[in-house]
Design a protein around this motif. Structure first.
Motif, PDB file in Angstrom:
ATOM      1  N   THR A   1      -7.015   6.036   2.342  1.00 39.92           N
ATOM      2  CA  THR A   1      -8.048   5.545   3.249  1.00 39.92           C
ATOM      3  C   THR A   1      -8.183   4.036   3.073  1.00 39.92           C
ATOM      4  N   LEU A   2      -8.264   3.326   4.179  1.00 40.33           N
ATOM      5  CA  LEU A   2      -8.497   1.882   4.148  1.00 40.33           C
ATOM      6  C   LEU A   2      -9.951   1.629   4.527  1.00 40.33           C
TER       7      LEU A   2
ATOM      8  N   GLU B   1      -2.145   6.319  10.153  1.00 36.53           N
ATOM      9  CA  GLU B   1      -0.911   6.670   9.432  1.00 36.53           C
ATOM     10  C   GLU B   1      -1.205   6.889   7.950  1.00 36.53           C
ATOM     11  N   PHE B   2      -2.016   6.026   7.368  1.00 36.23           N
ATOM     12  CA  PHE B   2      -2.340   6.155   5.948  1.00 36.23           C
ATOM     13  C   PHE B   2      -3.220   7.374   5.681  1.00 36.23           C
TER      14      PHE B   2
ATOM     15  N   VAL C   1      -2.076  -5.234  12.749  1.00 38.93           N
ATOM     16  CA  VAL C   1      -1.077  -4.321  12.183  1.00 38.93           C
ATOM     17  C   VAL C   1      -1.692  -3.449  11.082  1.00 38.93           C
ATOM     18  N   VAL C   2      -2.612  -4.000  10.319  1.00 39.26           N
ATOM     19  CA  VAL C   2      -3.281  -3.227   9.265  1.00 39.26           C
ATOM     20  C   VAL C   2      -4.272  -2.242   9.892  1.00 39.26           C
ATOM     21  N   LYS C   3      -5.059  -2.700  10.850  1.00 39.81           N
ATOM     22  CA  LYS C   3      -6.025  -1.810  11.508  1.00 39.81           C
ATOM     23  C   LYS C   3      -5.324  -0.634  12.187  1.00 39.81           C
ATOM     24  N   GLN C   4      -4.184  -0.898  12.802  1.00 36.91           N
ATOM     25  CA  GLN C   4      -3.441   0.157  13.496  1.00 36.91           C
ATOM     26  C   GLN C   4      -2.813   1.148  12.527  1.00 36.91           C
ATOM     27  N   ALA C   5      -2.624   0.773  11.283  1.00 40.10           N
ATOM     28  CA  ALA C   5      -1.989   1.645  10.290  1.00 40.10           C
ATOM     29  C   ALA C   5      -2.977   2.609   9.638  1.00 40.10           C
TER      30      ALA C   5
ATOM     31  N   ILE D   1       0.842  -1.199   0.000  1.00 42.44           N
ATOM     32  CA  ILE D   1       0.000   0.000   0.000  1.00 42.44           C
ATOM     33  C   ILE D   1       0.876   1.248   0.000  1.00 42.44           C
ATOM     34  N   LYS D   2       1.925   1.253   0.818  1.00 41.42           N
ATOM     35  CA  LYS D   2       2.834   2.410   0.861  1.00 41.42           C
ATOM     36  C   LYS D   2       3.464   2.661  -0.507  1.00 41.42           C
ATOM     37  N   GLU D   3       3.887   1.597  -1.174  1.00 44.03           N
ATOM     38  CA  GLU D   3       4.475   1.741  -2.509  1.00 44.03           C
ATOM     39  C   GLU D   3       3.485   2.371  -3.483  1.00 44.03           C
TER      40      GLU D   3
END
Length: 103
Positions: free
Chosen positions: A79-80, A72-73, A65-69, A40-42
């Motif tokens: 948006t996730l 940050e995103f 780890v995804v929920k916590q990010a 996702i960052k890439e």
């Protein structure tokens, strides 16, 4: 890239952009939330526009780890969003994966 390594699964991550372009990466081994975040960052770094990622319910999509990010995103204009459980018909990529896997 060698596509087949005996005993290792080939995984593909993809982001189907609204333009119709497909961002992707392939790797051997198990999929993790950390690998998803890296992908996702890439993708986010390639575009100067806000991006919404629609995630399914695979365990690596819904990992802590995804929920916590998510926050940050949001700072990166990404948006996730998570699909409701058992709703593959809402995922535009499912038809593409079906074709790739079976043809």
């Amino acid at each position: 890239m060698k596509l087949a390594i005996r005993g290792q699964r080939l995984n593909v991550l993809a982001a189907l952009m609204s333009s119709g372009y497909l961002e992707d990466c392939m790797f051997h081994g198990s999929m993790t939330g950390a690998q998803l975040l890296s992908f996702i960052k890439e993708v986010v770094q390639k575009y100067e526009i806000p991006i919404t990622f629609i995630l399914g319910n695979a365990s690596f999509h819904t990992s802590e780890v995804v929920k916590q990010a998510r926050e940050e995103f949001e700072k990166l204009s990404a948006t996730l969003k998570f699909l409701p459980p058992y709703s593959p018909e809402l995922n535009r990529k499912e038809q593409l994966w079906h074709t790739i896997k079976h043809h």
